[in-house]
Write a protein that holds these residues in place. Sequence first.
Motif, PDB file in Angstrom:
ATOM      1  N   ASN A 159      26.920  82.710  61.904  1.00 44.48           N
ATOM      2  CA  ASN A 159      28.192  82.314  62.502  1.00 44.48           C
ATOM      3  C   ASN A 159      27.985  81.046  63.320  1.00 44.48           C
ATOM      4  OD1 ASN A 159      30.696  82.063  63.650  1.00 44.48           O
ATOM      5  ND2 ASN A 159      30.573  83.931  64.889  1.00 44.48           N
ATOM      6  N   ALA A 160      28.295  79.900  62.726  1.00 41.37           N
ATOM      7  CA  ALA A 160      28.076  78.616  63.396  1.00 41.37           C
ATOM      8  C   ALA A 160      28.925  78.467  64.643  1.00 41.37           C
ATOM      9  CB  ALA A 160      28.376  77.479  62.434  1.00 41.37           C
ATOM     10  N   ALA A 161      30.026  79.218  64.727  1.00 40.43           N
ATOM     11  CA  ALA A 161      30.933  79.110  65.867  1.00 40.43           C
ATOM     12  C   ALA A 161      30.612  80.099  66.978  1.00 40.43           C
ATOM     13  CB  ALA A 161      32.375  79.318  65.393  1.00 40.43           C
ATOM     14  N   ALA A 162      29.468  80.800  66.861  1.00 42.85           N
ATOM     15  CA  ALA A 162      29.098  81.758  67.902  1.00 42.85           C
ATOM     16  C   ALA A 162      28.739  81.074  69.210  1.00 42.85           C
ATOM     17  CB  ALA A 162      27.927  82.615  67.427  1.00 42.85           C
ATOM     18  N   GLY A 163      28.414  79.812  69.154  1.00 41.41           N
ATOM     19  CA  GLY A 163      28.084  79.041  70.342  1.00 41.41           C
ATOM     20  C   GLY A 163      28.291  77.564  70.057  1.00 41.41           C
ATOM     21  N   HIS A 164      28.251  76.762  71.114  1.00 39.74           N
ATOM     22  CA  HIS A 164      28.441  75.317  70.961  1.00 39.74           C
ATOM     23  C   HIS A 164      27.474  74.573  71.869  1.00 39.74           C
ATOM     24  CE1 HIS A 164      32.272  77.065  69.624  1.00 39.74           C
ATOM     25  NE2 HIS A 164      32.306  76.041  68.786  1.00 39.74           N
ATOM     26  N   VAL A 165      27.189  73.349  71.470  1.00 42.12           N
ATOM     27  CA  VAL A 165      26.227  72.511  72.187  1.00 42.12           C
ATOM     28  C   VAL A 165      26.910  71.233  72.632  1.00 42.12           C
ATOM     29  CG1 VAL A 165      24.093  71.200  71.954  1.00 42.12           C
ATOM     30  CG2 VAL A 165      24.316  73.428  70.847  1.00 42.12           C
ATOM     31  N   LEU A 166      26.625  70.824  73.860  1.00 38.66           N
ATOM     32  CA  LEU A 166      27.094  69.549  74.385  1.00 38.66           C
ATOM     33  C   LEU A 166      25.905  68.607  74.512  1.00 38.66           C
ATOM     34  CD1 LEU A 166      29.093  67.605  75.786  1.00 38.66           C
ATOM     35  CD2 LEU A 166      28.637  68.831  77.930  1.00 38.66           C
ATOM     36  N   GLY A 167      25.974  67.470  73.847  1.00 35.42           N
ATOM     37  CA  GLY A 167      24.946  66.444  73.965  1.00 35.42           C
ATOM     38  C   GLY A 167      25.511  65.224  74.662  1.00 35.42           C
ATOM     39  N   ILE A 168      24.742  64.650  75.586  1.00 38.47           N
ATOM     40  CA  ILE A 168      25.196  63.480  76.344  1.00 38.47           C
ATOM     41  C   ILE A 168      24.072  62.450  76.388  1.00 38.47           C
ATOM     42  CG2 ILE A 168      25.946  62.620  78.602  1.00 38.47           C
ATOM     43  CD1 ILE A 168      27.247  65.297  79.123  1.00 38.47           C
ATOM     44  N   ASP A 169      24.427  61.212  76.092  1.00 34.43           N
ATOM     45  CA  ASP A 169      23.501  60.082  76.164  1.00 34.43           C
ATOM     46  C   ASP A 169      23.997  59.157  77.269  1.00 34.43           C
ATOM     47  OD1 ASP A 169      21.937  57.832  75.822  1.00 34.43           O
ATOM     48  OD2 ASP A 169      22.878  57.226  73.935  1.00 34.43           O
ATOM     49  N   ILE A 170      23.200  59.038  78.341  1.00 32.87           N
ATOM     50  CA  ILE A 170      23.587  58.206  79.484  1.00 32.87           C
ATOM     51  C   ILE A 170      22.817  56.894  79.439  1.00 32.87           C
ATOM     52  CG2 ILE A 170      23.761  58.045  81.990  1.00 32.87           C
ATOM     53  CD1 ILE A 170      23.642  61.059  82.133  1.00 32.87           C
ATOM     54  N   GLY A 171      23.536  55.806  79.303  1.00 33.58           N
ATOM     55  CA  GLY A 171      22.945  54.482  79.373  1.00 33.58           C
ATOM     56  C   GLY A 171      23.504  53.718  80.562  1.00 33.58           C
ATOM     57  N   ARG A 172      22.992  52.539  80.780  1.00 32.42           N
ATOM     58  CA  ARG A 172      23.438  51.765  81.942  1.00 32.42           C
ATOM     59  C   ARG A 172      24.892  51.334  81.800  1.00 32.42           C
ATOM     60  NH1 ARG A 172      19.975  46.693  83.991  1.00 32.42           N
ATOM     61  NH2 ARG A 172      20.776  45.706  82.081  1.00 32.42           N
ATOM     62  N   SER A 173      25.357  51.068  80.580  1.00 27.24           N
ATOM     63  CA  SER A 173      26.715  50.569  80.379  1.00 27.24           C
ATOM     64  C   SER A 173      27.669  51.599  79.789  1.00 27.24           C
ATOM     65  CB  SER A 173      26.693  49.337  79.462  1.00 27.24           C
ATOM     66  OG  SER A 173      25.905  48.305  80.025  1.00 27.24           O
ATOM     67  N   TRP A 174      27.143  52.551  79.005  1.00 24.04           N
ATOM     68  CA  TRP A 174      27.991  53.504  78.306  1.00 24.04           C
ATOM     69  C   TRP A 174      27.449  54.916  78.442  1.00 24.04           C
ATOM     70  CZ3 TRP A 174      32.635  52.607  75.965  1.00 24.04           C
ATOM     71  CH2 TRP A 174      32.994  51.267  75.739  1.00 24.04           C
ATOM     72  N   LEU A 175      28.371  55.872  78.337  1.00 25.29           N
ATOM     73  CA  LEU A 175      28.020  57.285  78.247  1.00 25.29           C
ATOM     74  C   LEU A 175      28.643  57.813  76.952  1.00 25.29           C
ATOM     75  CD1 LEU A 175      28.087  59.987  81.012  1.00 25.29           C
ATOM     76  CD2 LEU A 175      29.201  60.418  78.815  1.00 25.29           C
ATOM     77  N   HIS A 176      27.799  58.405  76.103  1.00 24.56           N
ATOM     78  CA  HIS A 176      28.264  58.951  74.830  1.00 24.56           C
ATOM     79  C   HIS A 176      28.093  60.469  74.860  1.00 24.56           C
ATOM     80  CE1 HIS A 176      28.132  54.818  73.382  1.00 24.56           C
ATOM     81  NE2 HIS A 176      26.883  54.747  73.804  1.00 24.56           N
ATOM     82  N   ALA A 177      29.094  61.204  74.392  1.00 25.39           N
ATOM     83  CA  ALA A 177      29.038  62.664  74.402  1.00 25.39           C
ATOM     84  C   ALA A 177      29.516  63.215  73.073  1.00 25.39           C
ATOM     85  CB  ALA A 177      29.884  63.229  75.542  1.00 25.39           C
ATOM     86  N   ALA A 178      28.954  64.355  72.688  1.00 28.08           N
ATOM     87  CA  ALA A 178      29.362  65.019  71.447  1.00 28.08           C
ATOM     88  C   ALA A 178      29.233  66.523  71.628  1.00 28.08           C
ATOM     89  CB  ALA A 178      28.512  64.560  70.261  1.00 28.08           C
ATOM     90  N   VAL A 179      30.103  67.265  70.955  1.00 27.52           N
ATOM     91  CA  VAL A 179      30.019  68.722  70.881  1.00 27.52           C
ATOM     92  C   VAL A 179      29.740  69.097  69.443  1.00 27.52           C
ATOM     93  CG1 VAL A 179      31.380  70.860  70.942  1.00 27.52           C
ATOM     94  CG2 VAL A 179      31.408  69.315  72.893  1.00 27.52           C
ATOM     95  N   ALA A 180      28.812  70.041  69.245  1.00 23.32           N
ATOM     96  CA  ALA A 180      28.459  70.495  67.897  1.00 23.32           C
ATOM     97  C   ALA A 180      28.391  72.012  67.870  1.00 23.32           C
ATOM     98  CB  ALA A 180      27.116  69.906  67.467  1.00 23.32           C
TER      99      ALA A 180
END
Length: 413
Positions: free
Chosen positions: A87-108
Amino acid sequence: MAEPGGGSGPREVAVASGLLREMNKRSLLERLFADGPATRPKLARAAGLSVPTVIAALGELAAAGLVREQGRSAPGGGRPAAVFEANAAAGHVLGIDIGRSWLHAAVADLTGTQLGTVDLRNVARTSAGLVDLIATAADEVAEAAGIEPIAITHTVIGSPGVYDPRRGRVLYAANLPGWQRVGLTEALAQRLNTSLTVDNDANLAAIGEHTYGAGRGHADFAYVHLGTGVGVGLLLDGRLYRGFTGAAGEAGYLPIGGEPASGRRGATRRGMLEERLGADAVVRYARDAGMPARVSAQEVFTAARAGSAPALQAVATEAGHLAQLIGGVAALLDPEIIVVGGGVGQNLDLLEPGIRAALAQLTPMSPRLVVAELGSSGVLRGAIATGVQRARELLFAATTEADRPARVATSTR
């Protein structure tokens, strides 16, 4: 303890039986994630287990919400068999990449499939501002993914520097104001209300390339990150190498390049090699060669592609310094390949001729260089890959406990 005569008492038998049951469940769950849906007889054959054992294990996993029946098989004859999937939907992951100019985030989800992404300008100049920005990104990306923030099982944050669990702080992150404050990671875990891993950006990019990109199939490779800062992620025998304190790969602090250019000391001081290889160094070389004062590193590479002589001179200077790092990595580790990425490193096609020319003067070694396949998403993809493994572990552990695991700060290396 063992009873007289060498036998085992009821308690020991029960413990052994329980451990075996958990091992069987874990094996089946991992197999479903890796190989996809399968019937109970197919799982039994693949895992070397009896069908009754598989039935019992799948029943417990289904009760925990980790597997589910997908449908029925359609064999040539006989009764259709139930098909089960993780069950891929049993849990979720938050990934965050913090740089000096940008912050990128994704949920999988638990297969690593991205459900939503968000990119925000990093305007934070204090630790409190950075916590607020990360919390905002978490809320926005959860909404983009169509889930509630409470559905996130684990969060992984990639940033410059090294997390020191003994001090509860990030070290060697001179390019990120406020990020080295003591207690910041604990404050983040409480604000996000999720278990948390903080890791070095080059390490996560190496994991991303190993899982999804140019490092697939290579047990020994180095990822060289060139952007605002400089770092190296090391995969040895298929495992990330961190060193004794977790600082392995902090290549920006290699004492190469003469006297340090910065008068700062301690945690806020930039390394000597980083002063020569970071994006601002490319700009400095371009200005010295006659390009306009207001120019970015990317603009320098764009101009070099168009044939600008000053830009090409700046690229050649950068390549000559980069060869020292490449040569050192090759001599110390002898990796199968060296993957080069980051905002500066992505221009390997322009840099490699100068690197090769300089290497020929420095060393008899000629390592294989490849550009990162994941581009600017390498850190984020590595954060997702790391988070998926940790989330699965947490959710599986919950099947052996009466309560769901406590959602507290568990910053790990």
